[in-house]
Design a protein around this motif. Structure first.
Motif, short mmCIF file in Angstrom:
data_model
loop_
_atom_site.label_atom_id
_atom_site.label_comp_id
_atom_site.label_asym_id
_atom_site.label_seq_id
_atom_site.Cartn_x
_atom_site.Cartn_y
_atom_site.Cartn_z
N GLN A 16 0.99 -1.12 -0.03
CA GLN A 16 -0.09 0.04 0.02
C GLN A 16 0.83 1.09 0.00
O GLN A 16 1.89 1.25 0.67
CB GLN A 16 -0.98 0.03 1.32
CG GLN A 16 -1.79 1.40 1.25
CD GLN A 16 -2.73 1.26 2.59
OE1 GLN A 16 -2.04 1.30 3.64
NE2 GLN A 16 -4.03 1.55 2.59
N SER A 17 0.50 2.26 -0.74
CA SER A 17 1.29 3.40 -0.77
C SER A 17 0.20 4.76 -0.98
O SER A 17 -1.03 4.36 -1.36
CB SER A 17 2.03 3.58 -2.01
OG SER A 17 1.47 3.67 -3.19
N HIS A 18 0.57 5.86 -0.34
CA HIS A 18 -0.33 6.99 -0.69
C HIS A 18 0.21 8.02 -1.76
O HIS A 18 1.73 8.04 -1.98
CB HIS A 18 -0.36 7.41 0.73
CG HIS A 18 -1.10 6.72 1.90
ND1 HIS A 18 -2.26 6.67 1.82
CD2 HIS A 18 -0.27 5.96 2.97
CE1 HIS A 18 -2.47 5.70 2.98
NE2 HIS A 18 -1.32 5.41 3.40
N LYS A 19 -0.45 8.81 -2.12
CA LYS A 19 -0.12 9.86 -3.17
C LYS A 19 0.75 11.08 -2.14
O LYS A 19 0.30 11.10 -1.08
CB LYS A 19 -1.33 10.51 -3.51
CG LYS A 19 -1.82 9.50 -4.87
CD LYS A 19 -2.95 10.07 -5.70
CE LYS A 19 -3.47 9.07 -6.63
NZ LYS A 19 -4.49 9.73 -7.54
N VAL A 20 1.12 11.87 -2.85
CA VAL A 20 1.67 13.09 -2.22
C VAL A 20 0.60 13.84 -1.68
O VAL A 20 -0.32 14.23 -2.49
CB VAL A 20 2.46 13.95 -3.05
CG1 VAL A 20 3.08 15.15 -2.52
CG2 VAL A 20 3.85 13.12 -3.75
N ALA A 21 0.68 14.21 -0.34
CA ALA A 21 -0.26 14.89 0.42
C ALA A 21 0.08 16.45 0.46
O ALA A 21 -0.89 17.38 0.25
CB ALA A 21 -0.48 14.57 1.81
N LEU A 22 1.21 16.85 0.57
CA LEU A 22 1.76 17.98 0.65
C LEU A 22 2.97 18.33 -0.25
O LEU A 22 3.96 17.76 -0.39
CB LEU A 22 2.23 18.28 1.87
CG LEU A 22 2.77 19.78 2.68
CD1 LEU A 22 1.36 20.43 2.69
CD2 LEU A 22 3.14 19.59 4.11
N LEU A 23 3.04 19.66 -0.99
CA LEU A 23 3.89 20.08 -1.76
C LEU A 23 4.39 21.28 -1.27
O LEU A 23 3.63 22.31 -1.19
CB LEU A 23 3.54 20.23 -3.19
CG LEU A 23 4.79 20.67 -4.19
CD1 LEU A 23 5.66 19.62 -4.16
CD2 LEU A 23 4.09 20.99 -5.41
N GLN A 24 5.66 21.43 -0.90
CA GLN A 24 6.08 22.65 0.00
C GLN A 24 7.11 23.25 -1.14
O GLN A 24 8.05 22.77 -1.61
CB GLN A 24 6.98 22.41 0.94
CG GLN A 24 7.63 23.39 1.70
CD GLN A 24 8.43 23.20 2.95
OE1 GLN A 24 8.16 22.52 3.90
NE2 GLN A 24 9.60 23.55 3.13
N ILE A 25 6.79 24.58 -1.52
CA ILE A 25 7.52 25.48 -2.49
C ILE A 25 8.01 26.80 -1.94
O ILE A 25 6.93 27.35 -1.25
CB ILE A 25 6.77 25.74 -3.81
CG1 ILE A 25 6.49 24.20 -4.52
CG2 ILE A 25 7.73 26.50 -4.68
CD1 ILE A 25 5.63 24.32 -5.65
N SER A 26 9.09 27.09 -1.81
CA SER A 26 9.61 28.37 -1.04
C SER A 26 10.46 29.20 -1.74
O SER A 26 11.30 28.78 -2.79
CB SER A 26 10.21 27.82 0.00
OG SER A 26 10.63 28.94 1.04
N SER A 27 10.14 30.32 -1.83
CA SER A 27 11.17 31.49 -2.32
C SER A 27 12.01 31.75 -1.00
O SER A 27 11.70 31.25 0.18
CB SER A 27 10.49 32.51 -2.96
OG SER A 27 9.82 33.41 -1.97
#
Length: 169
Positions: A60-71
């Motif tokens: 079992q695996s999960h999809k990416v829940a959070l994408l952190q993008i920073s400047s």
């Protein structure tokens, strides 16, 4: 300038903590995504990281829940479990004019590709980049400590919104 190759755990513990000085935004809708991406498209360099809920069940695996993008000034936490990997985010990942920097980007992109197809461009893998300076450590915490003589305060950074942001729904 001579750069250290490694740092041990005891020395790391003694370093002063640092926290992100900019604003942090949790993005939970398509409209918020569009505004955040419009800002990020105007930056020349951004940092990328993703979080996937761990699975303790074999197969079992999960999809990416959070994408952190920073400047340098702003960090955006995109709740992909609420918005999906929308076209504006795909456009940003494919934009060759915006350099994307991260640690283990290959893994992040592999997981993101399970949400939507895209061809990432202008990416710098931090582990590969620092190797040319003789840095052998692979963790962001240690690389940061070697370069800036500070440690990233991960617990402080997550404590304010961990339950709200990292949950699957």
């Amino acid at each position: 300038m001579i750069v250290r190759r490694t740092i041990d755990k005891d020395e790391l513990k003694e370093l002063p903590k640092t926290v992100f000085p900019g604003r942090i935004y949790v993005i939970q809708s398509e409209a918020e995504t569009e505004r955040a991406v419009a800002y990020l498209q105007s930056r020349s360099v951004i940092g990328i990281d993703s979080e996937t809920r761990p699975s303790f069940t074999k197969g079992q695996s999960h999809k990416v829940a959070l994408l952190q993008i920073s400047s340098e000034e702003c960090c955006f936490l995109f709740r992909l479990n609420m918005t999906g990997l929308t076209q504006p985010l795909v456009d940003l990942l494919e934009n060759p004019a915006v350099i994307k920097v991260g640690l283990s980007l290959k893994d992040d992109f592999m997981m993101l590709h399970k949400r939507a197809p895209f061809t990432q461009q202008s990416c710098i893998e931090l582990q590969d980049y620092v190797r040319q300076f003789g840095i052998q450590d692979k963790s962001l915490q240690k690389i940061y400590a070697i370069l800036f003589k500070e440690k990233i305060s991960k617990s402080q950074r997550l404590s304010n919104w961990e339950a709200d942001v990292l949950s699957d729904g």
